[in-house]
Structures are given as C-alpha cells and as structure tokens.
Scaffold this motif. Structure first.
Motif, PDB file in Angstrom:
ATOM      1  N   GLY A  38      81.939  -7.438  14.108  1.00 59.44           N
ATOM      2  CA  GLY A  38      80.953  -7.262  13.048  1.00 59.44           C
ATOM      3  C   GLY A  38      80.095  -6.030  13.199  1.00 59.44           C
ATOM      4  N   SER A  39      80.396  -5.194  14.208  1.00 65.69           N
ATOM      5  CA  SER A  39      79.583  -3.991  14.432  1.00 65.69           C
ATOM      6  C   SER A  39      79.889  -2.880  13.438  1.00 65.69           C
ATOM      7  CB  SER A  39      79.825  -3.467  15.850  1.00 65.69           C
ATOM      8  OG  SER A  39      81.173  -3.036  16.003  1.00 65.69           O
ATOM      9  N   GLU A  82      73.607  -8.287  18.026  1.00 67.33           N
ATOM     10  CA  GLU A  82      74.428  -7.648  16.999  1.00 67.33           C
ATOM     11  C   GLU A  82      74.209  -6.144  17.027  1.00 67.33           C
ATOM     12  OE1 GLU A  82      75.230  -8.033  12.155  1.00 67.33           O
ATOM     13  OE2 GLU A  82      73.596  -9.134  13.119  1.00 67.33           O
ATOM     14  N   ILE A  83      75.297  -5.406  16.822  1.00 68.21           N
ATOM     15  CA  ILE A  83      75.225  -3.953  16.691  1.00 68.21           C
ATOM     16  C   ILE A  83      75.444  -3.613  15.221  1.00 68.21           C
ATOM     17  CG2 ILE A  83      76.232  -1.744  17.377  1.00 68.21           C
ATOM     18  CD1 ILE A  83      77.269  -3.160  19.909  1.00 68.21           C
ATOM     19  N   LEU A 138      68.317  -7.769  18.695  1.00 67.13           N
ATOM     20  CA  LEU A 138      68.140  -8.428  19.979  1.00 67.13           C
ATOM     21  C   LEU A 138      67.673  -9.856  19.783  1.00 67.13           C
ATOM     22  CD1 LEU A 138      66.220  -5.479  21.716  1.00 67.13           C
ATOM     23  CD2 LEU A 138      68.683  -5.893  21.716  1.00 67.13           C
ATOM     24  N   ALA A 139      67.691 -10.622  20.857  1.00 66.01           N
ATOM     25  CA  ALA A 139      67.170 -11.990  20.802  1.00 66.01           C
ATOM     26  C   ALA A 139      65.695 -11.971  20.410  1.00 66.01           C
ATOM     27  CB  ALA A 139      67.358 -12.667  22.151  1.00 66.01           C
ATOM     28  N   LEU A 189      71.055   2.721  26.189  1.00 63.81           N
ATOM     29  CA  LEU A 189      72.138   2.310  27.075  1.00 63.81           C
ATOM     30  C   LEU A 189      72.243   0.800  26.965  1.00 63.81           C
ATOM     31  CD1 LEU A 189      71.216   4.449  30.222  1.00 63.81           C
ATOM     32  CD2 LEU A 189      72.666   5.092  28.292  1.00 63.81           C
ATOM     33  N   LEU A 190      73.325   0.335  26.361  1.00 61.99           N
ATOM     34  CA  LEU A 190      73.519  -1.091  26.151  1.00 61.99           C
ATOM     35  C   LEU A 190      74.432  -1.628  27.241  1.00 61.99           C
ATOM     36  CD1 LEU A 190      73.050  -3.601  24.418  1.00 61.99           C
ATOM     37  CD2 LEU A 190      74.966  -2.873  22.977  1.00 61.99           C
TER      38      LEU A 190
END
Length: 363
Positions: free
Chosen positions: A245-246, A81-82, A91-92, A7-8
């Motif tokens: 960009g996903s 980014e996805i 992720l970071a 779940l994003l």
C-alpha cells in the motif's frame, strides 16, 4: 532550506548511514531515525546469547545513542504506513512524519504462510527483540522443557545447537527441517558438516514441514505430534507488510524493487537496503553479509543526493563468507564450495561479531 532525511529502521545499512553522519554531519539537513526498538540486536550474535556466550547487552547497539552522535532525532515508535505520493510516514498513535529523502532498512518478516498457529508458545526469530522476550519467558516458566525449531536453514541450525547448550543438554530439541532437509541449496559437504554437528549436539532432525501448533504440540505434515513447550519459527523471510500500500513498486513477493544504486525504481526520494529490498541481481540473498556491504554505498548515495554529488552502484561479491555457530565454542565456515569447522572458526566468528557491534558502540 533545510531538508529532512528519514531513516526508517535500524538495520545494518542504516547503521552505516548513522555512522557516516556522526563522523561528518550534513549541513542544512535534519535527520530522523524511526524504529520501534531502542536496542538493535545483532543477529550474528543471537545464538551466542542463547548458548550463554554473551549477555544480551553485548549483542545490542543502542540506536538512541548512535542517533544522538549522528545529530539525529530518534523516534522509538512503530511505523504503520508509507505514503509515497505525499512523502510522509504514518506512525503509531496517529503521528505523521514528512520526509524529503527516505532510507528504508526494516528487514523482513518471518514466513508463516504454511504454518497456522495461535499460541503464546510460538516465537518467530524476527523481530529479534520480541524473540528475546519470548525466549526469556520460556527460561523462566519452562526451562529444559522440549523445544521445536521450524526451519532447516542456517538460522534454525544455529538456534537448535544453542538451545541444547543452554539447557545443559537436558532439553529435547527437534529441528523440523522441511521436506527438502537442512540447507537445501547448499553443497553436500556443508550439509554433512552441519548434520553431523546437529547429531553430535543431540538435536533430532525431522525432514517434514510443520502444519500447526496446538497447545504443547507441533503437528507435522505426516500427522506426527511432537511435544514442544516452545516453538521457534526460523522459516525464512517474507516481505514486510509495511511495504504494501506504499505506492512503491514491489516484486511478486512483495519486496521493494531498487536499482543498482539502492534507489527505489518508483521514487527518486526513496532508497532501500537489506532484507526488505529486491535488487537487479537476483543472486543477492537476504543476509546481513550483503546488508553490511550495502551500508557504505547507501551512506554515500544519500549524501550525494542531498549535496549534489554522483551516486554509486552496489556491486555484490560473487561469494559470501558465512560463519555458523554450532554449539559450545564450535562453528562451521563456508565460502563458495569450501567449508571448514572447529573451535578456531568459532573464535574467528566471535572476533568478527564483536568487532561489528563495537564499531557502532564507540560513540
């Protein structure tokens, strides 16, 4: 084989998914919630917090607690980014997380296309957590100094009225509504009610666009310079940059396109809801009213995909009820062509808002 549901974002719809999982866990499914914020501030109560009607804690839902109740891992980290082709999210701090099924509910960004600024005095209303921090800084450093709100929509009007109340009607508050005036797509009766409410609170309405922020001033499209120790951006939504960009299909504005079941038109493994998504029915506006109603459908469909059931379609209501706080215990309601106002509307809004937050704080 255990599958991974990610779940994003902690938006309204994903909250319903977590609630569903807390009440009825899925076998052989690992769940992870990813959000850069531990607390999700409910947008419907933001103006009430500014006006002093609620402490901020009463407006927030603890995502870590809700995730724990849903037997989900909570990662308090920013997604960068996805990558749809490899079914992963970067992720970071160089972390990567893989998914079998992804639900995106990350809201939208604030539109700043027409406004160039480089100032720590500027406070976009989203993300709400960052806005709350910026507003707190203002109250410490420059309370009762002049404020400008850029944007004449319902959010800008709510915040303008709340700021006047918060200052004890001492701070000068200017609403830069844009050349089309306040709530330009709404009917004339509602416009009149809201304009009268702003004037009654002493908010100055300027029907011009903001062009830039320079130090303690805002420049308007006509060349005026308005004093402002704080500039609140309530300029409407724009698509979140994370979607670019996903590899997922986006509309011309950059929003993720989904079908009636809330599934991405380009990937069977991705669903999306709320402000970040574009639906087949263009009449679905970016509003928490619709995001809340999408929650039950999203929860059902994610469960159906994982358990082998049939998905359902989201059918938006033709009319939505909006309750707009306009200061100290006063609000305006609108539903289609009808509108009402008064203290009783404020109590009605208070009841609905508190019930929503309490629903997800019971775990």
């Amino acid at each position: 084989m255990t599958r991974h549901l990610v779940l994003l974002g902690g938006g309204h719809a994903n909250l319903h998914v977590l609630e569903s999982l807390a009440d009825s866990p899925l076998p052989d499914v690992r769940v992870t919630l990813v959000s850069p914020y531990r607390l999700q501030i409910y947008s419907g109560m933001l103006a009430g917090w500014i006006a002093g009607h609620y402490p901020l804690a009463a407006c927030a839902i603890a995502l870590d607690r809700l995730a724990a109740a849903a037997h989900a891992e909570f990662l308090c980290i920013r997604a960068c980014e996805i990558e749809t082709a490899s079914r992963c999210i970067r992720l970071a701090d160089n972390w990567t997380i893989d998914y079998d099924l992804l639900s995106i509910d990350i809201g939208s960004d604030v539109s700043i296309d027409r406004l160039q600024y480089a100032s720590d005095r500027v406070a976009p209303v989203r993300p709400l957590q960052r806005f709350a921090e910026r507003y707190r800084q203002y109250t410490v450093n420059g309370k009762n100094e002049p404020i400008a709100i850029v944007g004449g929509g319902m959010a800008g009007i709510e915040i303008a009225c709340a700021l006047r109340v918060a200052s004890g009607y001492r701070a000068d508050v200017t609403l830069l509504a844009g050349r089309d005036g306040i709530v330009p797509t709404q009917n004339s009766t509602l416009k009149t009610r809201l304009k009268n409410a702003l004037k009654a609170r002493g908010v100055m309405i300027v029907d011009e666009d903001a062009c830039g922020v320079d130090g303690m001033r805002v420049e308007t499209s006509s060349g005026q310079h308005l004093a402002a120790a704080l500039v609140v951006l309530a300029t409407g939504p724009q698509a979140p940059s994370l979607l670019r960009g996903s590899g997922l299909p986006l509309d011309e504005a950059g929003y993720l396109t989904v079908d009636a079941s809330l599934r991405s038109t380009g990937s069977t493994a991705v669903f999306a809801a709320g402000d970040c998504a574009r639906f087949p029915d263009d009449g679905v506006v970016r509003s928490g009213v619709y995001a809340v109603r999408q929650g039950a459908i999203l929860a059902h469909n994610l469960r159906a995909v994982l358990m082998g059931g049939s998905v359902q379609d989201f059918h938006p209501q033709r009319r939505a009820l909006y309750l707009i706080a306009t200061g100290s215990r006063h609000a305006v309601a609108t539903w289609g062509p009808w509108s009402w106002e008064g203290e009783w509307v404020w109590w009605w809004k208070r009841h609905i808002d508190r019930r929503f937050v309490c629903r997800f704080r019971r775990y």
